[in-house]
Design a protein around this motif. Structure first.
Motif, PDB file in Angstrom:
ATOM      1  N   MET A   1      -3.448   7.470  12.718  1.00  0.00           N
ATOM      2  CA  MET A   1      -3.928   6.621  11.212  1.00  0.00           C
ATOM      3  C   MET A   1      -2.499   6.515  10.354  1.00  0.00           C
ATOM      4  SD  MET A   1      -7.394   6.711   9.193  1.00  0.00           S
ATOM      5  CE  MET A   1      -6.714   7.932   8.272  1.00  0.00           C
ATOM      6  N   SER A   4      -1.442   3.385   3.848  1.00  0.00           N
ATOM      7  CA  SER A   4      -0.754   2.306   3.010  1.00  0.00           C
ATOM      8  C   SER A   4      -1.440   1.995   1.709  1.00  0.00           C
ATOM      9  CB  SER A   4      -0.128   1.211   4.001  1.00  0.00           C
ATOM     10  OG  SER A   4      -1.298   0.677   4.451  1.00  0.00           O
ATOM     11  N   LEU A   5      -0.689   1.799   0.641  1.00  0.00           N
ATOM     12  CA  LEU A   5      -1.469   1.210  -0.444  1.00  0.00           C
ATOM     13  C   LEU A   5      -1.775  -0.010  -0.316  1.00  0.00           C
ATOM     14  CD1 LEU A   5      -1.845   2.607  -3.132  1.00  0.00           C
ATOM     15  CD2 LEU A   5       0.416   1.436  -4.025  1.00  0.00           C
ATOM     16  N   GLN A   6      -2.948  -0.618  -0.579  1.00  0.00           N
ATOM     17  CA  GLN A   6      -3.378  -1.663  -0.320  1.00  0.00           C
ATOM     18  C   GLN A   6      -3.388  -2.832  -1.497  1.00  0.00           C
ATOM     19  OE1 GLN A   6      -5.276  -2.259   2.584  1.00  0.00           O
ATOM     20  NE2 GLN A   6      -4.205  -0.622   3.216  1.00  0.00           N
ATOM     21  N   PHE A   7      -2.837  -2.397  -2.676  1.00  0.00           N
ATOM     22  CA  PHE A   7      -2.712  -3.156  -3.706  1.00  0.00           C
ATOM     23  C   PHE A   7      -1.235  -3.356  -3.961  1.00  0.00           C
ATOM     24  CE2 PHE A   7      -6.818  -1.595  -3.799  1.00  0.00           C
ATOM     25  CZ  PHE A   7      -7.610  -2.882  -3.953  1.00  0.00           C
ATOM     26  N   PHE A  13      -4.738  -4.030  -8.610  1.00  0.00           N
ATOM     27  CA  PHE A  13      -5.546  -2.870  -8.161  1.00  0.00           C
ATOM     28  C   PHE A  13      -6.909  -2.957  -9.045  1.00  0.00           C
ATOM     29  CE2 PHE A  13      -6.624   1.672  -9.545  1.00  0.00           C
ATOM     30  CZ  PHE A  13      -7.185   1.999  -8.281  1.00  0.00           C
ATOM     31  N   MET A  16      -9.295  -6.198  -8.357  1.00  0.00           N
ATOM     32  CA  MET A  16      -9.716  -6.117  -6.928  1.00  0.00           C
ATOM     33  C   MET A  16     -10.167  -7.338  -6.430  1.00  0.00           C
ATOM     34  SD  MET A  16     -11.304  -2.333  -6.217  1.00  0.00           S
ATOM     35  CE  MET A  16     -10.188  -1.027  -6.170  1.00  0.00           C
ATOM     36  N   GLN A  17      -9.473  -8.551  -6.545  1.00  0.00           N
ATOM     37  CA  GLN A  17     -10.178  -9.924  -6.340  1.00  0.00           C
ATOM     38  C   GLN A  17     -11.425 -10.269  -6.986  1.00  0.00           C
ATOM     39  OE1 GLN A  17      -9.811  -9.472  -2.185  1.00  0.00           O
ATOM     40  NE2 GLN A  17      -7.655  -9.989  -2.158  1.00  0.00           N
ATOM     41  N   HIS A  19     -13.702  -8.011  -7.768  1.00  0.00           N
ATOM     42  CA  HIS A  19     -14.781  -6.992  -7.647  1.00  0.00           C
ATOM     43  C   HIS A  19     -14.417  -5.779  -8.335  1.00  0.00           C
ATOM     44  CE1 HIS A  19     -16.200  -8.793  -3.409  1.00  0.00           C
ATOM     45  NE2 HIS A  19     -16.783  -9.537  -4.351  1.00  0.00           N
ATOM     46  N   TYR A  22     -17.254  -4.326 -10.710  1.00  0.00           N
ATOM     47  CA  TYR A  22     -18.384  -3.421  -9.914  1.00  0.00           C
ATOM     48  C   TYR A  22     -17.909  -2.053  -9.479  1.00  0.00           C
ATOM     49  CZ  TYR A  22     -20.427  -8.307 -10.227  1.00  0.00           C
ATOM     50  OH  TYR A  22     -20.620  -9.433 -10.726  1.00  0.00           O
ATOM     51  N   VAL A  23     -16.649  -2.112  -8.770  1.00  0.00           N
ATOM     52  CA  VAL A  23     -16.172  -0.973  -8.254  1.00  0.00           C
ATOM     53  C   VAL A  23     -15.937   0.063  -9.154  1.00  0.00           C
ATOM     54  CG1 VAL A  23     -14.123   0.043  -6.841  1.00  0.00           C
ATOM     55  CG2 VAL A  23     -15.153  -2.450  -6.145  1.00  0.00           C
ATOM     56  N   PHE A  24     -15.076  -0.454 -10.293  1.00  0.00           N
ATOM     57  CA  PHE A  24     -14.794   0.527 -11.461  1.00  0.00           C
ATOM     58  C   PHE A  24     -15.981   1.078 -12.273  1.00  0.00           C
ATOM     59  CE2 PHE A  24     -10.876  -0.824 -10.561  1.00  0.00           C
ATOM     60  CZ  PHE A  24      -9.754   0.274 -10.052  1.00  0.00           C
ATOM     61  N   TYR A  27     -17.450   3.699 -10.036  1.00  0.00           N
ATOM     62  CA  TYR A  27     -16.744   5.200 -10.071  1.00  0.00           C
ATOM     63  C   TYR A  27     -16.993   5.797 -11.655  1.00  0.00           C
ATOM     64  CZ  TYR A  27     -14.580   4.678  -5.614  1.00  0.00           C
ATOM     65  OH  TYR A  27     -14.598   4.610  -4.268  1.00  0.00           O
TER      66      TYR A  27
ATOM     67  N   ALA B  43      -7.544   3.095  -3.209  1.00  0.00           N
ATOM     68  CA  ALA B  43      -6.221   2.387  -3.270  1.00  0.00           C
ATOM     69  C   ALA B  43      -5.860   2.242  -1.605  1.00  0.00           C
ATOM     70  CB  ALA B  43      -5.474   3.088  -4.180  1.00  0.00           C
ATOM     71  N   ASN B  53     -13.556  -6.175  -1.613  1.00  0.00           N
ATOM     72  CA  ASN B  53     -13.240  -4.914  -2.278  1.00  0.00           C
ATOM     73  C   ASN B  53     -14.394  -4.049  -2.682  1.00  0.00           C
ATOM     74  OD1 ASN B  53     -10.507  -4.216  -2.018  1.00  0.00           O
ATOM     75  ND2 ASN B  53     -10.296  -6.215  -3.396  1.00  0.00           N
TER      76      ASN B  53
END
Lengths: 61, 252, 229
Positions: A1, A4-7, A13, A16-17, A19, A22-24, A27, B43, B53
């Motif tokens: 596996m 890799s960094l997705q952003f 980051f 998040m397009q 989102h 909601y995500v933050f 968290y 991330a 996301n």
């Protein structure tokens, strides 16, 4: 596996397009809950120490 | 046979002395695991092709649901042990498991609702999982309320242990019923967590986070138990000796 | 050594006593029924008098009303016996508490659950319940209210030593009532929609058997805790 960094940027980051809100929010609430769970016994301990010391200062009968 | 070790398991003083020092290390380890898992999930995990996301919420939501449900069983087991052997420590564990479980259940509900907004377009949907978690939240609230209602600590403990046992017998029944009820009404929505479709790159951080939550739960249970033991035994000599000496080194 | 009376005698005498006591408090006896009928008037006034709307709501409303009416009457189940010391007497008498609790719950069901079940066709009529729903409604209520009384006894026993246990009792018991409510109302709804209801009735019967076996045990344990307080 392979990890890799997705952003590409901090900007990407945090948004998040669309989102990101909601995500933050989730968290942040998680961090707040754990902070509360960690602090509760500490507060109780401090209160207890205070009350024991207050009791010790009072003259004994 | 020497049964002393067994009775020691029920002594708050023994437990406090055994756990007081290394619980901080456990806590540091648990928090580190949580932070690593959160960064991994936020991330480094590829995003879900269907949910985008918002999928990243899974890493704080699902472990909270899992641990809060397991917490109910832990609470009931501790309560049963208390009822059977009449030991103080197990009652204390049970009594602190209720607020911890309630907060985690609440966390699971709130994150689930926030996740619902981008996925379903609404914060609240009477989905089987959410409904069950709500009922579970009320079970926890009932135990906390019962605990608060009694003045006598021992009565409160025994009544709560009884209620926790009754709740545990009912939890699988409630879960199955709610599940069946949901399939009966079948609103056409996509589920938040589909087991089969989860890719390994997404599953590994999830497993990591579930593990982190469990370790964190154990740590919280220990630290809450110790704090509650000190409060319950504040009149006893060992607690007095711990704190009342004003010349002693600063207590952390 | 004193000869203890047999189980049947204990059960019979407790049953007889409770029954007489129940009928002496006529006000308490009528409360659940009055509550039941109040809702029957409030729902059309508050929601809609339209028969089509009411028919959709009827299975759920009937079951919720039965559940709330049971919940309202529960806090008196052990209260007076606890207050006047009867409960302590019974406990030191060496009689099995299981059968005494069972007798009390049976009487509770006879003066709340059974009247509610028998009155439910009237409520069905007022809520324009379709004709196919009546028999399943009676069967589901007959089985379900028994479970409601039995499960409720656990909550009543847990809160018996508290002065104001009413609201706490509702909070404790409400989650435990969820399965009965789900299957009870599903029986009526499925019958109206023309599906088979045998399975759901069997589940309700299973709930009743399970609560017959376990609920008095838990309630007896909880009563011991309350009395020792």
């Amino acid at each position: 596996m392979e990890l890799s960094l997705q952003f590409d940027s901090w900007q990407a980051f945090f948004t998040m397009q669309g989102h990101g809100v909601y995500v933050f929010a989730c968290y942040a609430i998680t961090v707040a809950s754990f902070a509360l769970l960690i602090s509760l016994p500490r507060w109780g301990r401090k209160r207890l120490i205070k009350s024991i010391r207050a009791g010790a200062r009072r003259p004994q009968h | 046979m020497n049964w002393q070790w067994f009775y020691q398991l029920g002594s708050p003083k023994w437990f406090y002395q055994k756990t007081h020092y290394w619980q901080h290390w456990l806590g540091a380890f648990a928090l580190m695991m949580l932070v690593v898992g959160a960064i991994w999930g936020l991330a480094f995990t590829p995003m879900d092709y269907k949910q985008g996301n918002s999928f990243r919420i899974i890493y704080v939501h699902v472990p909270a649901s899992a641990v809060s449900l397991a917490g109910f069983y832990i609470m009931a087991l501790a309560g049963a042990a208390g009822l059977i052997w009449r030991v103080k420590l197990q009652y204390t564990v049970m009594s602190v498991a209720a607020p911890i479980g309630a907060i985690l259940t609440f966390l699971s509900l709130v994150t689930g609702a926030i996740w619902g907004k981008p996925t379903w377009g609404t914060y609240w949907q009477w989905d089987a999982r959410i409904t069950f978690t709500t009922v579970q939240f009320f079970l926890y609230l009932g135990i906390i309320a019962l605990q608060q209602a009694y003045r006598n600590q021992n009565t409160a403990d025994r009544a709560c242990a009884m209620l926790a046992l009754v709740g545990t017998v009912n939890i699988p029944i409630i879960y199955k019923s709610v599940d069946w009820w949901y399939t009966l009404h079948q609103p056409a929505t996509l589920k938040l967590t589909e087991k089969s479709s989860i890719a390994p790159e997404m599953a590994y951080p999830l497993i990591w986070m579930i593990l982190a939550y469990y370790i964190c739960y154990v740590w919280l249970l220990i630290s809450h138990t110790n704090a509650a033991s000190l409060r319950r035994e504040r009149k006893s000599s060992w607690v007095q000796a711990l704190f009342s000496d004003r010349n002693a080194t600063k207590v952390t | 050594m004193i000869e203890l009376p047999g189980l049947g005698t204990v059960f019979g005498r407790t049953f007889q006593r409770e029954f007489i006591m129940g009928f002496r408090n006529r006000g308490d006896l009528a409360n659940p029924v009055i509550f039941f009928l109040c809702i029957a008037i409030f729902v059309p006034l508050g929601v809609s008098p339209d028969g089509k709307v009411l028919a959709v709501l009827a299975p759920g409303i009937i079951w919720i009303v039965a559940l709330l009416a049971t919940l309202l009457s529960l806090d008196r189940l052990f209260q007076s016996d606890f207050d006047d010391g009867c409960l302590q007497q019974v406990m030191v008498s060496g009689q099995p508490l299981y059968w005494i609790v069972m007798a009390k719950v049976l009487v509770h069901w006879l003066i709340t659950g059974l009247p509610l079940t028998l009155l439910s066709p009237v409520l069905g009529l007022m809520m324009s319940l379709p004709a196919e729903g009546y028999w399943p409604m009676l069967v589901s209520l007959l089985l379900g209210t028994g479970s409601l009384s039995l499960i409720g006894a656990i909550g009543a026993a847990l809160t018996v030593a508290l002065r104001r246990g009413g609201l706490l009792l509702s909070l404790i018991i409400m989650p435990l009532y969820v399965p009965v409510l789900i299957f009870g109302s599903a029986v009526i709804r499925n019958a109206i929609e023309g599906f088979a209801v045998g399975g759901q009735i069997a589940v309700l019967a299973a709930f009743l058997v399970l609560s017959l076996l376990l609920a008095p045990l838990a309630a007896a344990g909880a009563l011991r805790i309350g009395v020792q307080a």
